[in-house]
Enzyme design. Structure first.
Site, mmCIF file in Angstrom:
data_model
loop_
_atom_site.group_PDB
_atom_site.id
_atom_site.type_symbol
_atom_site.label_atom_id
_atom_site.label_comp_id
_atom_site.label_asym_id
_atom_site.label_seq_id
_atom_site.Cartn_x
_atom_site.Cartn_y
_atom_site.Cartn_z
ATOM 1 N N HIS A 481 0.811 -1.208 0.000
ATOM 2 C CA HIS A 481 0.000 0.000 0.000
ATOM 3 C C HIS A 481 0.853 1.270 0.000
ATOM 4 C CE1 HIS A 481 -3.734 1.905 -0.057
ATOM 5 N NE2 HIS A 481 -4.308 1.433 1.045
ATOM 6 N N ASP A 485 -2.133 2.286 -4.543
ATOM 7 C CA ASP A 485 -3.349 2.732 -3.865
ATOM 8 C C ASP A 485 -4.461 1.712 -4.058
ATOM 9 O OD1 ASP A 485 -2.181 5.109 -3.010
ATOM 10 O OD2 ASP A 485 -2.687 6.152 -4.874
#
Length: 510
Positions: A481, A485
């Protein structure tokens, strides 16, 4: 004719060496390419072979002397060797007087060395010896198997003869370029086992009595004194266990890094076990490969901001396509049409649209990779390995299937090279072959994404307002992450799903 023995090239920026050990004395007979002496530089140990057969007439540079490149070390007298040779074949009387020494002279000792282990791999563990000391071996016959933290490496015999001495037993850790064993090659090889056995017994006796007959390299003794190390704290890699300078440097480095590399104590120590249960337990040391797998997976969890997103795919279209063309495909290409080629193609297609899943973080930078090297996780008897299908975007379905089949076979046989497991940009893991219905795969660092495939199972789904039974597969994308995204991860997985449910999209690049 006299032949000079000179100091060979010692390597870039190395101009001098110390004469560490002479293996022959003046007057000894030598064979061409037989090791005469060992030189020690500040970086490596160099063995000097005899340039010709004959008699070692003179040693010019004695042990402990410092010599420059091309300096004269010794002189070999070819004429003396030739004059000595005719006396050997005298018929009955000569044969009676000393048959064994003549045979031994014809034998030469050949070192079995640790081969190159691959990029960034500096040591290995001796896993298995397939030959015992004293057994006959043939050239290129596999002598032993080494295990690194990534692959297993087979070591072939460099010559035919007798395995005279095993220097690194099973379980020993050896460095790249280290010596594993010695083969007595040539006509006198048959006479080698007896002296080898005697040497082994003598070595064992010396070890039991704590004797140290081998003189260590001068630079090694000096460095041990400076570092405050004793002889017992350093494992020698030189001839007969002789400690070299690089051995001391490795011991110092290991001592310095030991606290950092020591495994963290478990949060919950293992509770006491009843004696009756302990007697039925078996404790086995983790292999290097298993230790590496454990470390890398834990590092991935500790380092990356790992998250997993899920979807499912209706596999009907692919299964119908396979059923329609599998026979023709196999007949033409010599390989079965599986699911993996569709998944590789689908992932490449999605990676082109969401390039951050094909990237990695390097310090403060993001490295976007405009090539598609697909790692395919393969389970082996010793653990999970990930061989790489390079430039998968440039391969046809048949080429992908052939490459995956070849890599999978080599992985299970322990034949993968380091190069075949490096450089992957994205990984596909198929837990479905073991019956997994759903899982969250762990990243293969430094990659930013891994796709988990699962078992195909008939399930009721709604299609056009009707409940129908379809072969469904859950898909899982684990991603970092920090670089990917949520929108990018979901988009990637949706594109994979669309390509699998309608394979024609791959042909149309949609």
């Amino acid at each position: 004719m006299s032949v000079e023995v000179r100091v060979p090239t010692l390597g870039e920026s190395v101009t001098e060496a110390t004469v560490a050990t002479w293996f022959k004395k003046p007057g000894d007979r030598v064979e061409a390419d037989e090791m005469l002496c060992e030189l020690e530089t500040d970086k490596v140990t160099v063995e000097v072979p005899s340039p010709a057969s004959g008699v070692l007439a003179e040693i010019v540079a004695k042990e402990g002397d410092t010599v420059g490149v091309d300096a004269l070390l010794a002189v070999v007298d070819e004429a003396a060797g030739a004059a000595a040779k005719p006396a050997a074949p005298a018929p009955a009387a000569a044969a009676k007087s000393a048959p064994e020494p003549a045979a031994k002279e014809d034998a030469r000792m050949v070192d079995v060395m640790v081969p190159a282990l691959g990029e960034s791999v500096t040591e290995a563990t001796v896993a298995t010896w397939f030959k015992k000391q004293g057994e006959a071996v043939s050239a290129d016959e596999i002598l032993c198997e080494l295990e690194t933290d990534k692959v297993s490496v087979e070591v072939p015999a460099p010559a035919s003869g007798v395995l005279a001495e095993i220097l690194a037993p099973e379980g020993a850790t050896v460095a790249a370029g280290g010596k594993l064993a010695v083969i007595a090659a040539g006509e006198g090889a048959a006479a080698a086992p007896a002296p080898a056995a005697q040497a082994e017994a003598s070595a064992a006796q010396a070890a039991a009595s704590g004797a140290k007959d081998v003189e260590d390299a001068p630079s090694a003794r000096k460095l041990m004194a400076e570092a405050g190390l004793t002889r017992d704290q350093v494992q020698g890699s030189g001839r007969d266990g002789r400690v070299m300078k690089e051995d001391v440097q490795r011991a110092i480095a290991a001592a310095a890094s030991a606290p950092a590399q020591a495994p963290a104590p478990s949060a919950t120590p293992r509770p006491p076990v009843a004696a009756s249960d302990a007697a039925r337990e078996e404790r086995v040391r983790m292999t290097r490969l298993r230790q590496t797998i454990a470390r890398r997976l834990k590092d991935a969890q500790n380092t990356a901001a790992m998250l997993t997103t899920y979807n499912e795919a209706d596999m009907s279209a692919i299964m119908e396509l396979r059923n329609a063309y599998k026979d023709q495909f196999e007949k033409k290409h010599g390989v079965k049409l599986g699911f993996m080629s569709f998944f590789v193609k689908a992932c490449v297609h999605a990676l082109k649209e969401v390039p951050e899943v094909n990237a990695e973080i390097d310090g403060q930078d993001i490295v976007y990779k405009n090539y598609y090297h697909m790692g395919v996780a393969v389970g082996t008897p010793t653990g999970l390995v990930v061989p790489v299908v390079r430039d998968a975007d440039q391969l046809s379905f048949a080429q992908i299937e052939k490459k995956i089949a070849e890599l999978g076979r080599r992985a299970r046989d322990g034949k993968l090279s380091m190069a075949e497991m490096q450089g992957g940009t994205f990984t596909i893991s198929n837990g479905g072959v073991y019956g997994s219905l759903m899982s969250s795969p762990i990243l293969n660092p430094p990659q930013s994404g891994i796709l988990g495939m699962h078992k195909i199972q008939d399930r009721p789904v709604a299609v056009n307002g009707q409940v129908v039974i379809r072969p469904m597969m859950y898909l899982a994308l684990s991603y970092d992450h920090r670089i990917v995204d949520g929108k990018g991860a979901v988009t990637f997985l949706v594109r994979v799903k669309e390509a699998l449910e309608d394979p024609r999209r791959l042909l149309m690049d949609l």
